[in-house]
Each structure stands twice: as structure tokens, then as C-alpha cells.
Design a protein around this motif. Sequence first.
Motif, short mmCIF file in Angstrom:
data_model
loop_
_atom_site.label_atom_id
_atom_site.label_comp_id
_atom_site.label_asym_id
_atom_site.label_seq_id
_atom_site.Cartn_x
_atom_site.Cartn_y
_atom_site.Cartn_z
N ASP A 15 0.83 -1.21 0.00
CA ASP A 15 0.00 0.00 0.00
C ASP A 15 0.86 1.25 0.00
N SER A 16 1.95 1.22 0.74
CA SER A 16 2.88 2.34 0.75
C SER A 16 3.45 2.57 -0.64
N GLU A 17 3.77 1.49 -1.31
CA GLU A 17 4.31 1.60 -2.67
C GLU A 17 3.26 2.15 -3.62
N ARG A 18 2.02 1.72 -3.46
CA ARG A 18 0.93 2.25 -4.28
C ARG A 18 0.75 3.75 -4.05
N LEU A 19 0.82 4.16 -2.80
CA LEU A 19 0.72 5.59 -2.48
C LEU A 19 1.84 6.37 -3.13
N GLN A 20 3.03 5.83 -3.10
CA GLN A 20 4.18 6.51 -3.70
C GLN A 20 4.03 6.62 -5.22
N VAL A 21 3.54 5.56 -5.84
CA VAL A 21 3.32 5.59 -7.30
C VAL A 21 2.28 6.65 -7.64
N ALA A 23 1.43 9.29 -5.89
CA ALA A 23 1.98 10.62 -5.63
C ALA A 23 2.91 11.04 -6.76
N LYS A 24 3.75 10.14 -7.20
CA LYS A 24 4.70 10.46 -8.27
C LYS A 24 3.95 10.78 -9.56
N THR A 28 2.74 15.03 -6.66
CA THR A 28 2.38 15.55 -5.34
C THR A 28 3.01 14.67 -4.28
N SER A 29 2.65 14.91 -3.04
CA SER A 29 3.22 14.13 -1.93
C SER A 29 2.28 13.00 -1.53
N VAL A 30 2.84 12.02 -0.85
CA VAL A 30 2.03 10.91 -0.35
C VAL A 30 0.95 11.42 0.59
#
Length: 78
Positions: A15-21, A23-24, A28-30
Amino acid sequence: MAASETTTVRVRRPDSERLQVLAKSRGTSVIDIVHVAIDALEKQEFLQGLTADYARLRENPERWEKYVAERQEWDALS
């Protein structure tokens, strides 16, 4: 934002990786993605509640007629 105004939330690594993708891809930011997600979920729940309220109102023909009549009165004012 002061440190006392924040907290840490644990999420699964995928989920953290999905949030980072996300955001990128949006530039924007996570945390901004998290805010958008929270807002979307709140809106979804509000609309589901509203839909349920209208369904209950439609179940009572007399109350539904009164609602429709009142709405028509308000529409006539616009």
C-alpha cells in the motif's frame, strides 16, 4: 506543521508503494494522496447515506409526494 500536529500511520508495504506511485504520477506528496483518499471516502459514505435516505423516503408515498411538491416549489423560485 508542528510535530505535535502529526502522527504516524502504519500501512502494508504494498500500500505504501501504491501511495508513492500515485503521488509520483500526480506530482504531489504521499500525504496529499492520503488527504484526497480520505476526502473521497467521506464523500462516498455521505452519498451512500443520502441515497439510503431517499430510498426510505420513496418507500412512503405520502412523504415522497410532499417532498416532490416542496422541491417543485423551491425550483419555481430559482
